[in-house]
Every structure is written in C-alpha cells, then in structure tokens.
Design an enzyme around this catalytic site. Structure first.
Site, mmCIF file in Angstrom:
data_model
loop_
_atom_site.group_PDB
_atom_site.id
_atom_site.type_symbol
_atom_site.label_atom_id
_atom_site.label_comp_id
_atom_site.label_asym_id
_atom_site.label_seq_id
_atom_site.Cartn_x
_atom_site.Cartn_y
_atom_site.Cartn_z
ATOM 1 N N ASP A 10 39.120 0.920 -27.919
ATOM 2 C CA ASP A 10 39.882 1.438 -26.946
ATOM 3 C C ASP A 10 39.103 2.265 -25.871
ATOM 4 O O ASP A 10 39.243 3.337 -25.853
ATOM 5 C CB ASP A 10 40.787 2.223 -27.595
ATOM 6 N N CYS A 39 42.833 -0.286 -20.505
ATOM 7 C CA CYS A 39 43.564 0.326 -19.361
ATOM 8 C C CYS A 39 43.464 -0.421 -18.205
ATOM 9 O O CYS A 39 43.616 -0.071 -17.135
ATOM 10 C CB CYS A 39 43.567 1.882 -19.541
HETATM 11 N N1 SAH Z 1 41.559 5.933 -28.795
HETATM 12 C C1 SAH Z 1 42.105 6.956 -28.341
HETATM 13 C C2 SAH Z 1 41.384 7.469 -27.003
HETATM 14 C C3 SAH Z 1 41.292 6.327 -25.972
HETATM 15 S S1 SAH Z 1 40.392 6.837 -24.461
HETATM 16 C C4 SAH Z 1 43.760 7.070 -28.082
HETATM 17 O O1 SAH Z 1 44.406 6.140 -27.859
HETATM 18 O O2 SAH Z 1 43.919 8.231 -28.053
HETATM 19 C C5 SAH Z 1 38.826 6.530 -24.419
HETATM 20 C C6 SAH Z 1 37.955 7.210 -25.427
HETATM 21 O O3 SAH Z 1 36.775 7.074 -25.265
HETATM 22 C C7 SAH Z 1 37.912 8.746 -24.806
HETATM 23 O O4 SAH Z 1 38.386 9.726 -25.799
HETATM 24 C C8 SAH Z 1 36.509 9.325 -24.372
HETATM 25 O O5 SAH Z 1 36.155 10.486 -24.647
HETATM 26 C C9 SAH Z 1 35.775 8.188 -25.314
HETATM 27 N N2 SAH Z 1 34.420 7.878 -24.858
HETATM 28 C C10 SAH Z 1 34.093 7.452 -23.701
HETATM 29 N N3 SAH Z 1 32.771 6.905 -23.587
HETATM 30 C C11 SAH Z 1 32.379 6.943 -24.834
HETATM 31 C C12 SAH Z 1 31.254 6.291 -25.575
HETATM 32 N N4 SAH Z 1 30.169 6.073 -24.820
HETATM 33 N N5 SAH Z 1 31.230 6.461 -26.939
HETATM 34 C C13 SAH Z 1 32.307 6.882 -27.582
HETATM 35 N N6 SAH Z 1 33.448 7.273 -27.021
HETATM 36 C C14 SAH Z 1 33.635 7.311 -25.637
#
Ligand code: SAH
Length: 451
Positions: free
Chosen positions: A379, A406
């Site tokens: 995600d 998204c």
């Molecule tokens: N699955 C969760 C969040 C999705 S949004 C939900 O449904 O609520 C995407 C998430 O990826 C965010 O929390 C963001 O902080 C995280 N993110 C962004 N880049 C990342 C990376 N390189 N490694 C791990 N997480 C990351």
C-alpha cells in the site's frame, strides 16, 4: 494554435488530472471543470508541444452530466475537481480512468470488476490542513489554488465535517484578536502557518493542531478555550513547530498544549490510535470497503505469514491478523510504528510485529532471514513501489500479492514490472475514497502464472 485563441470544442473524455479533454485537429485540449458531452467556447491559455490548456468562455451546449455547483469556492480552491457533474458521472469517469491506465501504462486489458461508490459524496473527510494567509480582505483560512500558494478563502468546505468550519472560524477570530499574525512565505515573517484538524468519525473526538513559525502562540490557554467552546469534543490541542521555508506542512517538533495528541477511530471492527503525524485514510467508511475487498483477495485461512508493506499505523494487516498465523508490518515513520504496536496491543493481537524501516530494505532483510510470506500486502504512497522492492517481493514468491494504490498510473507501471517476474493481475476493483476529486483508489490481486 496560440494563447488567447478562442475555439469551439467538444469534450469527449475526462483526463487523469480531472480536466475534460477535447480534440482540435491533432491537439488534445485540457479544460478544467468541463464535462463529457459539453460543447464549449474555450479560450486557450497555454500551448505545449502536443497539447494545450483552455478555459471555458461560454457553454454552448451543456453535457447531460452537468449539475449546478453548490460551493462558492469551486473550482478556484483546487480541492474538488467534480462539483459540476453528477456523482454517478464522476464514478463512471474514474472507473474508466483505472481501466485506461491498466491498458496504456500496464499493458493489460482489465477493467475494475467493481467500482465501490461512496454512500455520500459530501462531508466524508476526517482530516483538514488549512493554510492561514493574509488576503486583501484580511487574514483567512482557505485552500491553495491549483499549482499555487495563493489562498482561496473557504469558510465551509463541503468535503469536511461542519465542526471543522466552526473550529477554524473560532481560531481565525482568536488569531485576529490576539495578534497572532499569518505566516508570509515570501518574507518568512508571521506566526500561524496551518490549522490541522483530525476527527474520529466513530467518537467525534477531534485534535486541533496549529503549525507555527515559532515556539508557540501568543495567549495559548485562550486559544485552547476558543476552540473548545467552538466544538465540545475537541480532545487535544497540539502546537507543531515549523520554521523551515518549505512546502511540507508539519514540522518535526510537536508539543501537546492541552488534552491528548491522539484520537481513536474504529476500522473493520478494531480500534486504532492515530497521532497527528500518522497516516490514516481520510474517508473511513470507504477505507473499510477497500480493506474488505483486500481481505477477500488475500483469501486468508489462518495458517499464513502475512507481510504488510507500507503499513502506516497497521490498519490493513491488523484487520486481517485474526486470520493469519503471523503478521509482519513495515513502515518508515516512527510515530506510525509506535501507533501500530499500540494498536496491536489494544486489540489483543499477539501474532503481529512491526518494523520501522524503508519497505524495500526491510523486505530484502526479511528475505535474507528466510521469511517466506504467503501473502504480501502493498500500500505505497502515490509514487508507487520502489523498483528494487518489486524484485525482492517477487523473489519471496508469495502465493498472492494484494496491491492497494491511490494512483492508477503508478499501479499500472508496477504491474508491468511485476509481470516481468511472472506475477499477473487476476482481479481488480476500485473504490471511491475521495468523492468530488480526481483521486481514486484501486486494489488488485496478483498471482503467479500457473498458480
Ligand atoms: N497501509 C496504511 C498506510 C498507507 S499510506 C493504511 O492503509 O493506513 C503509505 C504509507 O507508506 C505511509 O504511512 C508512509 O509513511 C509509508 N511510506 C512511505 N515511504 C515508505 C518507505 N520507503 N518505506 C516504508 N514505508 C513508507
């Protein structure tokens, strides 16, 4: 074709950025706030190599999809793309957009088997970030106009709960009376940058956070009183410090001026604690629908190892934890991981562990440790998955990959990359988490050929 030309144009499709598109000879012309079937008199405002941008001068024949906009800030405020067409027409356009991205970018001929429309297109958001700025009519809250930092005043955004408007009005009155001046991006002077609010749609509790260029507000206790008397379920007031000259809204330091910085909301039958900085889907009702679809695609039986990459506060994995043997979540923001750990505890889940790391690096590490997930949830943020993560995930050989996205364009790009490792799209659905805007969420199931 040149700037200021006036042309007659028929709109034939809706583009990914929400504008209508029509064709004039070989040129594609993008016109904001237009609708499929409109015949328009359009003024050309910009000409690029293969396309041009226009503005409606006159509607010659209106599209049957058109409705009267009910918001005075539309379309100037840049928040909504579709207040001028029926919700039905909007859903149809966004569903087509997902299928189109799959075909054009992903090279696969697949349309969503289901497009999950929202029960109501209005007042669905649980979060707002309102810039505070000086205009010729005084200091106001509003929204940045598209691709600009000009604030368009908006006293009651129809995508947000009505109590956000009441809190913002009380905050603006207090700032004015107490001499808390709006921040000016050009000079770097002034104190108040943004008002950030998050509400729990299950309890009503609301955290109000002011982003300040400084250490705090003048007369902070009075500010707390002002917002609490505007809405009786304000449960916390937070001061966030951001002294940088940047587009990033929240600074790194926060302090709780009153109450708690965390709210609790319910999702898929579980309680989730969410702090100011943590990601939480802005449309809870529709997020639930999306996660139910993801669970359906994951086909969990109770014996699986489930890896939830980009897990945020753990919402997706935790909502499935009772149907797996073990859950591992990975997320880069430390506060979100703290929330995820607490969320597991609070919901009595003992088979979950969360890792604070870059998703690609953590996946590689887990692979080296010999972890073999049966199902992997992805995600990622709008930019999609890191390229090396796609290789690592494929080499872990899960039976199923459930990818929630998204942005249909980056999803389609990543699907193409997965196909090089033998993973193909088996099922695809889309859900409307952001009615009235161009945004659309998709969820797909990828499995390996022959499996
Ligand atoms: N699955 C969760 C969040 C999705 S949004 C939900 O449904 O609520 C995407 C998430 O990826 C965010 O929390 C963001 O902080 C995280 N993110 C962004 N880049 C990342 C990376 N390189 N490694 C791990 N997480 C990351």
């Amino acid at each position: 074709m040149k700037k200021n030309d006036i042309i007659t144009l028929e709109i034939t499709a809706i583009a990914s950025q929400g504008s209508g598109i029509g064709r004039c000879d070989t040129m594609a012309i993008f016109v904001p706030a237009s609708a499929v079937g409109d015949v328009l008199e359009v003024r050309i405002v910009k000409v690029d190599k293969n396309c041009a941008y226009g503005r409606i001068e006159k509607i010659i024949t209106p599209s049957p999809d058109r409705i009267a906009s009910d918001c005075p800030a539309f379309p100037q405020c840049g928040g909504c793309d579709f207040r001028h067409i029926s919700y039905e027409a909007e859903c149809k356009a966004k569903c087509l957009r997902v299928a189109d991205a799959m075909k054009r970018i992903g090279g696969v001929d697949i349309a969503p088997e289901e497009y999950i429309c929202a029960p109501s297109p209005d007042r669905y958001r649980n979060k707002a970030q309102l810039p505070y700025a000086m205009t010729k009519n005084g200091a106001v809250f509003g929204f940045y106009a598209e691709r600009s930092h000009r604030v368009v005043p908006c006293s009651d955004c129809l995508l947000q709960p009505e109590h956000f408007s009441r809190i913002a009005a009380a905050a603006a009155k207090f700032f004015e009376e107490s001499g808390n001046e709006p921040y000016d991006e050009l000079t770097g002077k002034g104190r108040v940058r943004h008002l950030f609010m998050r509400t729990s749609q299950s309890t009503g509790e609301t955290v109000v956070c002011v982003v300040v260029n400084g250490n705090g507000l003048k007369n902070e206790p009075e500010f707390v009183e002002a917002v609490r008397s505007a809405y009786d379920k304000v449960s916390g007031v937070v001061i966030n410090v951001n002294r940088e000259n940047t587009n990033v809204i929240l600074g790194s330091k926060s302090r709780t001026a009153w109450g708690s910085d965390t709210i609790t909301d319910r999702l898929c039958g579980m309680d989730f604690a969410i702090s100011v900085k943590s990601f939480f889907q802005v449309n809870r009702v529709q997020a639930e629908q999306l996660y139910l679809k993801a669970a359906q695609y994951a086909e969990l039986t109770g014996s699986e190892t489930l890896l939830d990459l980009y897990c945020g506060t753990g919402t997706i994995g935790l909502s499935m934890a009772n149907n797996v043997r073990q859950l591992i979540g990975v997320e880069i923001i430390p506060e979100a991981i703290e929330n995820a750990d607490k969320n597991a505890q609070r919901n009595g889940i003992s088979n979950a562990r969360f890792i604070c790391a870059d998703a690609a690096k953590a996946a590689e590490q887990l692979r080296k440790e010999g972890i073999k997930p049966d199902v992997i949830i992805l995600d990622p943020p709008r930019k999609g998955c890191a390229e090396e993560l796609i290789g690592t995930v494929s080499h872990m050989s899960p039976d199923r990959i459930v990818y929630i996205s998204c942005d249909p364009a980056t999803l389609a790009r990543d699907i193409k990359r997965f196909s090089e490792y033998g993973y193909e799209v088996k099922r695809l659905a889309a859900a409307d988490l952001f009615p009235r805007t161009r945004h659309v969420e998709s969820v797909c199931l990828l499995t390996r050929e022959g499996k």
